[in-house]
Write an enzyme that holds these catalytic residues in place. Structure first.
Site, mmCIF file in Angstrom:
data_model
loop_
_atom_site.group_PDB
_atom_site.id
_atom_site.type_symbol
_atom_site.label_atom_id
_atom_site.label_comp_id
_atom_site.label_asym_id
_atom_site.label_seq_id
_atom_site.Cartn_x
_atom_site.Cartn_y
_atom_site.Cartn_z
ATOM 1 N N THR A 587 -4.097 7.649 51.457
ATOM 2 C CA THR A 587 -3.740 7.226 52.815
ATOM 3 C C THR A 587 -4.767 6.234 53.360
ATOM 4 O O THR A 587 -4.431 5.343 54.133
ATOM 5 C CB THR A 587 -3.612 8.449 53.744
ATOM 6 N N GLU A 658 -8.793 0.637 61.935
ATOM 7 C CA GLU A 658 -8.898 -0.687 62.534
ATOM 8 C C GLU A 658 -9.885 -1.626 61.845
ATOM 9 O O GLU A 658 -9.766 -2.851 61.962
ATOM 10 C CB GLU A 658 -9.222 -0.521 64.032
HETATM 11 MO MO1 MOS Z 1 -5.547 1.592 68.299
HETATM 12 S S1 MOS Z 1 -5.186 -0.277 69.140
HETATM 13 O O1 MOS Z 1 -6.955 2.002 69.169
HETATM 14 O O2 MOS Z 1 -4.240 2.511 68.840
#
Ligand code: MOS
Length: 697
Positions: A587, A658
């Site tokens: 994942t 991210e």
């Molecule tokens: Mo992410 S943009 O912190 O959901």
């Protein structure tokens, strides 16, 4: 000290627990929730960008067979709180942006609701709107803070004096486009009232945060609102907070007592109503000595928010942490425009915010004749430049070195435009990435029943893998095989959990599950009785007092630019990440690859085009808002450094959702420069920005 888990299930390449249900189509998403006799609603949207609704004629809509109710600002019930202007749906005549809700039609079928919405006649008193972001505006303002609570401006030392004294400087302006999140599953809600209690099946990144917002709007005790969301078809931040459609659907359901009402936004509606990434204009200045040691970094950002609700993206915050430079200045200025409300989009702040400085670093490297990797290594800070704290772990240099090795950086000819293969100019580029490693308050409960451990927590799985990794974590904390553990998520009936945002989900929920599992073992020992159950929680990490916590990464890109057409291809993208211990490589790889793919998409394709005459995004569908597809992607590789961060959480992990996107667009622009000698400082990097200077065949 954080007591780390002994990884047994953690680190295993386990298949997704929800995979089979999703492949078979039996995983139920918000819009598909089976309810008896569902009704459907369709919004009426403002066709002006600023002004007032003066008259609404609903006669034709109400006469349509199958229409159950039509609500307008004049007839919709008054909400208990209109404090959040985005959620103050149908509460006033004011129109603050084009596409805003000015009505809703409820009907027996979605088709009838849509037809009914078409038949609603709305008259307006239109005012001149203003949707144009520019650094020359005289109404730019400094917000009180930038998201979520950072100082708007910072200054250390005297950056201007240091720049004036620096033997080498880069002073440039960079821009990033407006971007829309575009998850595959549209924003969708099914709402059902039972007296004064509301149930929402909502596609959300956080059932508890959604409940909090909706209960406040309707003035209900939180216990009267239940939010359920087992599966999400992507969000990228756009489902991190409830948007106006959730309130609209609940209002619509209130108008048809006893009936559940469904709404799924259309793709086009998502371009007005689900948030977006603000465009940015970033002035970056670097001052350095001839060896490339930075004396000064300044990062001054101009970006937009909506007139009705402030969203202050923390774009320049990265420059407070990433490189050692004794003199630093960062500022943020906003223009409040007649536009939809900006919101979170994958690495809000860090992603657009690293584009400018990482291209500037490449410009500095070129200016100095220093390898761009070496330049970054020379500016590696020993401690966090902003706070002076030690880093919990910081292995950016290793990411750069290992990436260089894997990518084949050695022997790269530094001269731009030096490599030509047939009709293609070939270049390579690199950029650094940084993203905070956060942890938020969450609670959990664990019960032993029928020989299995069942944990419950209101977490969310956006497709990221929470269904799979939370049992791995819980199993290691209990000291049992992960096959013996179930973790149930996605329901406010479970204990309170934080949002799946800020790459903090696994860190936050995992910490709560570990605390609960340890409490379970302390109380019930290794051989519990059926029905033994315990609550637990995890709060703010006390180690943040002593350590600055970030994930790091380095992205490498090969760009090929056609000498005649300027067509840009990126056949190779490679990232190496320092994200602490990886809980599940399957994942996790998917998160890193997805992040880099989205970064490539941002670099080369995505661009929301706002028409200043009408105030809406004209390319508001996937035919014209281009996201990269499989054919645009060549060899994308994600690697990571083994090892655990000892301070962020008991798993030793740092968050992975991210960091993959952060540096990618800069690496693409840097690679295009290396291929062609053309420095593109304005995203996206499109062929029109190269054509004039290409050599031709
Ligand atoms: Mo992410 S943009 O912190 O959901």
């Amino acid at each position: 000290m954080t007591e780390l888990l002994e990884p047994r299930a953690i680190g295993r390449d386990l298949v997704r627990r929800d995979g089979a249900d999703k492949v078979r189509g039996t995983a139920v998403y918000a819009y598909e929730t089976p309810v008896e006799r569902p009704a459907f609603c369709h919004p009426v949207q403002a066709t002006i960008a600023r002004g007032r609704v003066t008259r609404t004629d609903t006669t034709a809509a109400e006469a349509l067979d199958g229409v159950l109710a039509v609500l307008t600002p004049a007839t919709a019930e008054r909400l208990a709180s209109t404090e959040d202007a985005e959620l103050a749906v149908l509460q006033s005549d004011e129109v603050a942006f084009r596409g805003q809700f000015v009505g809703v039609v409820v009907a027996e079928t979605s088709e009838t609701a849509r037809r009914g919405a078409d038949l609603v006649r709305v008259e307006y008193s239109e005012e001149t709107h203003d949707v144009t972001l520019s650094p020359e505006r005289d109404d730019l303002y400094a917000p009180e803070k930038v998201n979520p609570a950072f100082p708007t401006d910072t200054a250390d030392g005297d950056a201007d004096a240091a720049l004036a004294a620096a033997p080498v400087t880069v002073r440039q302006t960079y821009t990033t486009a407006m971007y829309h999140n575009n998850p595959l599953e549209p924003h969708a809600t099914t709402a059902l009232w039972d007296g004064a209690s509301l149930t929402l099946w909502d596609s959300t990144q956080g059932v508890h945060p959604a409940r909090g917002a909706v209960s406040a709007v309707f003035g209900l005790d939180e216990e009267r609102v239940r939010v359920i969301c087992p599966y999400v078809g992507g969000g990228f931040g756009s489902k991190g907070v409830p948007h106006a459609h959730v309130v609209l659907t609940a209002l619509a359901a209130r108008a048809v007592p006893g009936r559940a009402v469904k709404l799924a936004l259309t793709r086009q509606q998502m371009f007005s109503l689900a948030g977006y990434r603000t465009p940015t204009i970033q002035r970056v200045q670097l001052g350095a000595d001839r060896e490339g040691r930075l004396s000064a970094i300044t990062h001054d950002v101009v970006e937009q928010t909506s007139r009705i609700k402030e969203f202050a993206e923390q774009t320049a915050v990265v420059s407070r942490h990433v490189y050692a430079a004794p003199h630093r200045r960062t500022t943020h200025r906003l223009a409040a425009l007649d536009v939809p409300v900006p919101s979170w989009m994958r690495a809000p702040g860090e992603c657009p915010g690293m584009f400018a400085p990482e291209v500037a670093m490449d410009e500095l490297a070129a200016e100095l004749g220093i390898d761009p990797i070496e330049l970054r290594i020379r500016n590696e800070p020993g401690t966090d430049p902003e706070s002076g704290k030690r880093f919990s772990s910081r292995r950016l240099v290793e990411c750069l070195r290992e990436g260089a090795e894997r990518f084949g950086w050695a022997g790269r000819d530094p001269r731009p435009g030096a490599v030509r293969e047939g009709d293609w100019l070939v270049g390579t580029g690199v950029a650094s990435s940084i993203y905070p490693a956060m942890r938020q308050r969450s609670k959990a409960v664990i019960r032993f029943e029928r020989g299995r451990y069942v944990a419950r927590i209101g977490a969310a799985d956006l497709g990221t893998g929470a269904w799979t990794v939370l049992p791995q974590i819980t199993a290691d904390a209990l000291g049992v095989p992960s096959e013996d553990v179930d973790v149930l998520i996605g329901d406010t009936a479970h204990p309170l959990a934080s949002v799946a945002g800020g790459s903090s989900g696994t860190s936050s929920w995992g910490s709560a599950l570990v605390a609960t599992a340890r409490a379970f073992r302390d109380k019930f020992g290794a051989d519990p009785d059926d029905g033994d159950e315990i609550d637990g929680s995890s709060g703010k990490n006390p180690e943040t007092a002593d350590y600055a916590m970030f994930a790091f990464g380095a992205q490498f890109v090969e760009a090929r630019v056609h000498v005649d057409t300027g067509e840009i291809r990126a056949p190779r993208v490679l990232g190496v990440f320092d994200a602490g211990r990886i809980v599940n490589p399957r994942t996790a790889r998917s998160q890193f690859l997805g992040g880099m793919t989205m970064g490539l998409s941002m670099a080369l394709e995505e661009n929301s085009l706002l028409d200043p005459r009408f105030g809406h995004v004209v390319n508001h569908d996937l035919a014209e808002y281009h996201v990269v597809v499989n054919a645009d992607i060549g060899d994308v590789q994600a690697h990571w450094l083994d090892g655990a961060d000892p301070h962020v959480n008991p798993m030793g992990s740092k968050g992975i959702g991210e960091i993959g996107i952060v540096g990618t667009a800069a690496a693409v622009s840097n690679a295009v420069f290396h291929a062609t000698g053309v420095r593109v400082r304005d995203l996206p990097v499109t062929l029109d920005k190269l054509l004039d200077v290409l050599p031709g065949a």
